[in-house]
Scaffold this motif. Structure first.
Motif, PDB file in Angstrom:
ATOM      1  N   GLY A 135       0.814  -1.205   0.000  1.00 26.52           N
ATOM      2  CA  GLY A 135       0.000   0.000   0.000  1.00 26.52           C
ATOM      3  C   GLY A 135       0.849   1.258   0.000  1.00 26.52           C
ATOM      4  O   GLY A 135       2.013   1.248   0.373  1.00 26.52           O
ATOM      5  N   SER A 136       0.252   2.353  -0.444  1.00 24.27           N
ATOM      6  CA  SER A 136       0.947   3.629  -0.475  1.00 24.27           C
ATOM      7  C   SER A 136       0.918   4.256   0.918  1.00 24.27           C
ATOM      8  O   SER A 136       0.163   3.842   1.795  1.00 24.27           O
ATOM      9  CB  SER A 136       0.265   4.567  -1.469  1.00 24.27           C
ATOM     10  OG  SER A 136      -1.012   4.950  -0.987  1.00 24.27           O
ATOM     11  N   LYS A 137       1.750   5.287   1.080  1.00 23.71           N
ATOM     12  CA  LYS A 137       1.762   6.012   2.353  1.00 23.71           C
ATOM     13  C   LYS A 137       0.361   6.550   2.649  1.00 23.71           C
ATOM     14  O   LYS A 137      -0.116   6.459   3.778  1.00 23.71           O
ATOM     15  CB  LYS A 137       2.781   7.148   2.302  1.00 23.71           C
ATOM     16  CG  LYS A 137       2.827   7.965   3.586  1.00 23.71           C
ATOM     17  CD  LYS A 137       3.884   9.039   3.558  1.00 23.71           C
ATOM     18  CE  LYS A 137       3.298  10.277   2.940  1.00 23.71           C
ATOM     19  NZ  LYS A 137       4.151  11.452   2.992  1.00 23.71           N
TER      20      LYS A 137
ATOM     21  N   ILE B  69       9.571   7.524   5.742  1.00 22.80           N
ATOM     22  CA  ILE B  69       8.907   7.358   7.047  1.00 22.80           C
ATOM     23  C   ILE B  69       9.177   5.990   7.661  1.00 22.80           C
ATOM     24  O   ILE B  69       9.123   5.832   8.868  1.00 22.80           O
ATOM     25  CB  ILE B  69       7.379   7.606   6.977  1.00 22.80           C
ATOM     26  CG1 ILE B  69       6.686   6.601   6.071  1.00 22.80           C
ATOM     27  CG2 ILE B  69       7.063   9.022   6.606  1.00 22.80           C
ATOM     28  CD1 ILE B  69       5.170   6.617   6.186  1.00 22.80           C
ATOM     29  N   PHE B  70       9.483   5.002   6.831  1.00 23.05           N
ATOM     30  CA  PHE B  70       9.708   3.648   7.327  1.00 23.05           C
ATOM     31  C   PHE B  70      11.155   3.410   7.763  1.00 23.05           C
ATOM     32  O   PHE B  70      11.433   2.429   8.426  1.00 23.05           O
ATOM     33  CB  PHE B  70       9.337   2.631   6.245  1.00 23.05           C
ATOM     34  CG  PHE B  70       7.909   2.732   5.802  1.00 23.05           C
ATOM     35  CD1 PHE B  70       6.877   2.300   6.618  1.00 23.05           C
ATOM     36  CD2 PHE B  70       7.584   3.281   4.575  1.00 23.05           C
ATOM     37  CE1 PHE B  70       5.557   2.400   6.217  1.00 23.05           C
ATOM     38  CE2 PHE B  70       6.269   3.384   4.166  1.00 23.05           C
ATOM     39  CZ  PHE B  70       5.254   2.951   4.985  1.00 23.05           C
ATOM     40  N   LEU B  71      12.045   4.335   7.398  1.00 24.17           N
ATOM     41  CA  LEU B  71      13.465   4.135   7.701  1.00 24.17           C
ATOM     42  C   LEU B  71      14.065   5.282   8.512  1.00 24.17           C
ATOM     43  O   LEU B  71      15.286   5.405   8.596  1.00 24.17           O
ATOM     44  CB  LEU B  71      14.254   3.964   6.386  1.00 24.17           C
ATOM     45  CG  LEU B  71      13.813   2.809   5.489  1.00 24.17           C
ATOM     46  CD1 LEU B  71      14.548   2.837   4.157  1.00 24.17           C
ATOM     47  CD2 LEU B  71      14.015   1.476   6.194  1.00 24.17           C
TER      48      LEU B  71
ATOM     49  N   LEU C 199       2.228   1.544  12.883  1.00 26.22           N
ATOM     50  CA  LEU C 199       3.095   0.891  11.880  1.00 26.22           C
ATOM     51  C   LEU C 199       3.727  -0.371  12.458  1.00 26.22           C
ATOM     52  O   LEU C 199       3.818  -1.401  11.765  1.00 26.22           O
ATOM     53  CB  LEU C 199       4.186   1.857  11.406  1.00 26.22           C
ATOM     54  CG  LEU C 199       3.747   3.078  10.606  1.00 26.22           C
ATOM     55  CD1 LEU C 199       4.958   3.944  10.249  1.00 26.22           C
ATOM     56  CD2 LEU C 199       2.986   2.693   9.347  1.00 26.22           C
ATOM     57  N   LEU C 200       4.136  -0.303  13.725  1.00 25.59           N
ATOM     58  CA  LEU C 200       4.759  -1.452  14.378  1.00 25.59           C
ATOM     59  C   LEU C 200       3.749  -2.586  14.546  1.00 25.59           C
ATOM     60  O   LEU C 200       4.034  -3.739  14.209  1.00 25.59           O
ATOM     61  CB  LEU C 200       5.324  -1.016  15.734  1.00 25.59           C
ATOM     62  CG  LEU C 200       6.234  -2.000  16.449  1.00 25.59           C
ATOM     63  CD1 LEU C 200       7.499  -2.259  15.646  1.00 25.59           C
ATOM     64  CD2 LEU C 200       6.599  -1.450  17.824  1.00 25.59           C
TER      65      LEU C 200
ATOM     66  N   ILE D 256       6.873  -1.838  10.111  1.00 28.03           N
ATOM     67  CA  ILE D 256       8.237  -1.552  10.529  1.00 28.03           C
ATOM     68  C   ILE D 256       8.613  -2.585  11.579  1.00 28.03           C
ATOM     69  O   ILE D 256       7.745  -3.179  12.220  1.00 28.03           O
ATOM     70  CB  ILE D 256       8.393  -0.114  11.104  1.00 28.03           C
ATOM     71  CG1 ILE D 256       7.441   0.126  12.290  1.00 28.03           C
ATOM     72  CG2 ILE D 256       8.192   0.941  10.020  1.00 28.03           C
ATOM     73  CD1 ILE D 256       7.615   1.463  12.995  1.00 28.03           C
ATOM     74  N   LYS D 257       9.927  -2.818  11.718  1.00 29.53           N
ATOM     75  CA  LYS D 257      10.393  -3.815  12.687  1.00 29.53           C
ATOM     76  C   LYS D 257      10.655  -3.205  14.057  1.00 29.53           C
ATOM     77  O   LYS D 257      10.486  -3.871  15.071  1.00 29.53           O
ATOM     78  CB  LYS D 257      11.660  -4.491  12.166  1.00 29.53           C
ATOM     79  CG  LYS D 257      11.414  -5.413  10.999  1.00 29.53           C
ATOM     80  CD  LYS D 257      12.689  -6.080  10.547  1.00 29.53           C
ATOM     81  CE  LYS D 257      12.404  -7.000   9.359  1.00 29.53           C
ATOM     82  NZ  LYS D 257      13.634  -7.609   8.856  1.00 29.53           N
ATOM     83  N   THR D 258      11.111  -1.951  14.077  1.00 34.11           N
ATOM     84  CA  THR D 258      11.371  -1.271  15.341  1.00 34.11           C
ATOM     85  C   THR D 258      10.778   0.133  15.285  1.00 34.11           C
ATOM     86  O   THR D 258      10.684   0.730  14.211  1.00 34.11           O
ATOM     87  CB  THR D 258      12.884  -1.151  15.637  1.00 34.11           C
ATOM     88  OG1 THR D 258      13.496  -0.435  14.575  1.00 34.11           O
ATOM     89  CG2 THR D 258      13.535  -2.510  15.789  1.00 34.11           C
TER      90      THR D 258
END
Length: 181
Positions: free
Chosen positions: A5-7, A50-52, A89-90, A95-97
């Motif tokens: 999906g998009s932001k 935003i994810f990194l 997001l988590l 995201i992982k963290t």
């Protein structure tokens, strides 16, 4: 990690969850939207993902907020909104963290509001010109606030259906859409 999906779709889902799952009010959701839009503008200007994002970039965002002379409470609210987004997001495994996990809320000195003196209350209640429609309305609003402790925002949103003159009762939808009489 590949993101589905998009932001915009992810942000829409986040706000949908805030409304349905957490039951947040329209005003609170609008504040979250404003806060996230400011954050996303920062992200876009600095060409970040935003994810990194990392803690250093987050600290740069906070520095930018401080440069604009925002009150500490405003900065704390913005960070709270953004933290909620990253928690979403988590939980959604996008995201992982959580990059906001170690970011502390700025502390603001708490101040207790000072009550008005009798003279100030009398001046306030006598200030509207009751000979005009707006003055009569304002006088009624001041009297209602003084007598009940109702908030200005609650008076503004009050509808005629919430007023029962026979019983001398009003039903108010307060913060978090909580109803009280």
């Amino acid at each position: 990690m590949k993101f589905k999906g998009s932001k915009d779709e992810i942000v829409t889902a986040f706000f949908y969850g805030l409304k349905l799952e957490k039951g947040l009010s329209k005003n609170t959701i609008e504040s979250y939207q404003s806060d996230l839009n400011q954050y996303f503008s920062f992200i876009d200007i600095h060409k970040l993902d935003i994810f990194l994002i990392n803690e250093i970039e987050i600290q740069n965002f906070i520095k930018q907020l401080r440069i604009t002379n925002l009150a500490t409470k405003s900065i704390a609210r913005k960070l709270s909104s953004i933290k909620q987004f990253y928690l979403y997001l988590l939980k959604s495994k996008l995201i992982k963290t959580n990059p906001f996990a170690n970011i502390n809320q700025p502390k603001s000195p708490s101040s207790i509001p000072k009550p008005l003196s009798e003279k100030q209350i009398e001046q306030l209640l006598s200030s509207p010109d009751e000979k005009t429609i707006l003055g009569y309305r304002d006088k009624t609003m001041f009297e209602l606030m003084y007598a009940t402790g109702i908030r200005v925002s609650e008076i503004i949103q009050l509808s005629i259906m919430q007023v029962n003159l026979n019983q001398g009762v009003i039903k108010v939808n307060g913060k978090g859409e909580k109803e009280r009489e």
